[in-house]
Design an enzyme around this catalytic site. Structure first.
Site, short mmCIF file in Angstrom:
data_model
loop_
_atom_site.label_atom_id
_atom_site.label_comp_id
_atom_site.label_asym_id
_atom_site.label_seq_id
_atom_site.Cartn_x
_atom_site.Cartn_y
_atom_site.Cartn_z
N LEU A 16 54.48 19.40 51.47
CA LEU A 16 55.67 18.76 52.02
C LEU A 16 56.84 18.81 51.05
O LEU A 16 57.98 18.96 51.46
CB LEU A 16 55.35 17.30 52.37
CG LEU A 16 54.26 17.06 53.41
CD1 LEU A 16 54.09 15.57 53.67
CD2 LEU A 16 54.57 17.80 54.71
N THR A 34 60.23 18.65 40.56
CA THR A 34 59.28 18.66 39.45
C THR A 34 57.99 19.38 39.82
O THR A 34 57.59 19.43 40.98
CB THR A 34 58.91 17.23 39.01
OG1 THR A 34 57.93 16.67 39.89
CG2 THR A 34 60.13 16.32 38.97
N ASP A 58 55.05 16.16 33.49
CA ASP A 58 53.74 15.53 33.61
C ASP A 58 54.02 14.09 34.02
O ASP A 58 54.46 13.27 33.21
CB ASP A 58 53.01 15.59 32.28
CG ASP A 58 51.65 14.89 32.33
OD1 ASP A 58 51.29 14.33 33.39
OD2 ASP A 58 50.95 14.88 31.29
N ASN A 85 56.51 12.29 45.88
CA ASN A 85 55.63 13.06 46.76
C ASN A 85 54.38 13.57 46.06
O ASN A 85 53.38 13.86 46.71
CB ASN A 85 56.43 14.26 47.32
CG ASN A 85 55.55 15.27 48.00
OD1 ASN A 85 55.04 15.04 49.09
ND2 ASN A 85 55.35 16.42 47.35
N SER A 136 53.12 7.87 50.93
CA SER A 136 51.75 7.36 50.92
C SER A 136 50.94 8.26 51.84
O SER A 136 50.98 9.49 51.73
CB SER A 136 51.73 5.90 51.39
OG SER A 136 50.40 5.41 51.45
N TYR A 150 40.96 7.53 47.18
CA TYR A 150 42.23 8.04 47.71
C TYR A 150 42.94 6.96 48.50
O TYR A 150 44.15 6.73 48.34
CB TYR A 150 41.97 9.27 48.58
CG TYR A 150 43.23 9.87 49.17
CD1 TYR A 150 44.16 10.51 48.37
CD2 TYR A 150 43.47 9.78 50.54
CE1 TYR A 150 45.31 11.05 48.91
CE2 TYR A 150 44.63 10.32 51.09
CZ TYR A 150 45.55 10.95 50.26
OH TYR A 150 46.69 11.48 50.81
N LYS A 154 46.64 5.07 47.88
CA LYS A 154 47.68 5.08 48.89
C LYS A 154 48.01 3.67 49.40
O LYS A 154 49.16 3.38 49.74
CB LYS A 154 47.28 6.00 50.04
CG LYS A 154 47.19 7.48 49.64
CD LYS A 154 48.50 7.96 49.05
CE LYS A 154 48.47 9.45 48.71
NZ LYS A 154 49.76 9.93 48.16
N THR A 185 49.51 21.83 55.60
CA THR A 185 49.86 22.26 54.26
C THR A 185 48.58 22.70 53.55
O THR A 185 47.53 22.84 54.19
CB THR A 185 50.51 21.11 53.47
OG1 THR A 185 49.54 20.08 53.27
CG2 THR A 185 51.71 20.54 54.23
#
Length: 280
Positions: A16, A34, A58, A85, A136, A150, A154, A185
Site C-alpha cells: 500500500l 522510507t 530503521d 504504514n 492498523s 499480529y 494492530k 499486495t
C-alpha cells in the site's frame, strides 16, 4: 489554498505504501518515503524528482527516524500528512512464538510508528496543522486464530490512535486509524510475513488458519490502487473520521464484531452492574 501537500510515508517500497507514493507523485504532491533499502524504493517508484525524497530508515532506531524527519522538513519546509504504514505480518500461537520474535514484531509494527509520531509532532504543533494516519488492520479490531501477536500489535495502534486524536486536537492536528481488510499486495509473501520458527504440532487449528490465508495470496478482494485515492480524499475532508475501514471484507468483519460485542455486553449486564458500590 495550495492543495499540494508534503507526505511522509513509512514502508513505501512495496504494498500500500508504494501504491500511495507513486499515485501522490503523479498527482504533483511531495513525498518523503522510507525504506530499509532505499535503492529498492527508488527502483520501485521508478522516478527521481525534486518532489521525491527516498530515505533509508530503521524505524526501531529513534535517531534514524529523527534524521529522516529533519531531512524531510529541511527539504520541503513542512510536513502535512504522516502515513505510518510500515509493518509485517506474524503468525503463530503465543506459545509457539518466542520472546524475541514477539518483541521484533512490536518494534516494527508498534514502536516504529510511535518513534515517527514522537519526532514529527514538534513540527506539526509548530505549524498548527497536520494529519497523522496510522495503518492498523481489521485484525486490530477483530482477529482470527493463529495471529495473536499480529492482532495485539494492530490493536495497540488502534488504542494509541484513539487517545492521540484527543491529545493533539487542540493543535489543529488530525488523526485517523485505518483498518484495511485483505488487499492484493505482497503482504502474504515471505518478505512481508513471518511464521513461528518453532511450530508445535498440536496447534492444528493454527496451521489450518495459516494455510487458508496463504491460499488467498493474489486473490484478495482489495485493490491497493484504490487505497491511494481513498487516503487522498480523506486528508481533504474538513472533519475526517478517527476510524476508517477499507475493503468490504473489513466492513463485514467489523460489523459482525460490533454485533457480538453488543449481544455479549447486554447478556452479562446484570453481572457487570453488580460490582458497583451499593447505596446504604
Amino acid at each position: 489554498m495550495d492543495t499540494q501537500k508534503v507526505w511522509f510515508i513509512t514502508g513505501a517500497s512495496k504494498g500500500l505504501g508504494l501504491s500511495l507514493a507513486k499515485t501522490l507523485l503523479a498527482a504533483g504532491h511531495s513525498v518523503a518515503a522510507t525504506s530499509r533499502q532505499p535503492d529498492d524504493l527508488i527502483k520501485a517508484v521508478g522516478q527521481e524528482s525534486a518532489h521525491f525524497l527516498p530515505l533509508q530508515v530503521d524505524l526501531a532506531d529513534e535517531q534514524s527516524v529523527t534524521r529522516a524527519i529533519e531531512q524531510t522538513h529541511a527539504l520541503f519546509g513542512r510536513i502535512d500528512v504522516v502515513i505510518n504504514n510500515a509493518g509485517y505480518g506474524i503468525g503463530g500461537s503465543i506459545e509457539e512464538l518466542t520472546d524475541a520474535e514477539t518483541r521484533v514484531s512490536f518494534d516494527v509494527n508498534v514502536f516504529g510508528a510511535l518513534n515517527v509520531i514522537r519526532n514529527v509532532l514538534p513540527y506539526l504543533r509548530a505549524q498548527q496543522s497536520g494529519h497523522i494516519i496510522n495503518i492498523s488492520s481489521i485484525a486490530g479490531f477483530t482477529a482470527n486464530t493463529g495471529w495473536a501477536i499480529y492482532a495485539a500489535a494492530k490493536f495497540a495502534i488502534v488504542g494509541f490512535s484513539e487517545v492521540l486524536a484527543q491529545d493533539v486536537k487542540q493543535f489543529g492536528i488530525r488523526v485517523t486509524v485505518v483498518a484495511p481488510g485483505a488487499f492484493r499486495t505482497r503482504f502474504l509473501s515471505s518478505d512481508s510475513l513471518a511464521l513461528a520458527q518453532h511450530p508445535i504440532d498440536a496447534y492444528t487449528d493454527v496451521r489450518a488458519s495459516h494455510a487458508q490465508y496463504l491460499q488467498m495470496n493474489g486473490q484478495q478482494s482489495g485493490d491497493p490502487e484504490k487505497v491511494a485515492a481513498a487516503l487522498m480524499q480523506l486528508v481533504n475532508e474538513s472533519t475526517p473520521p478517527i476510524y476508517l475501514l477499507l475493503g468490504s471484507d473489513a466492513y463485514r468483519r467489523a460489523m459482525q464484531k460490533v454485533d457480538v460485542l453488543s449481544q455479549t455486553f447486554s447478556r452479562w449486564e446484570t453481572l457487570t452492574q453488580s460490582t458497583d458500590f451499593t447505596q446504604a
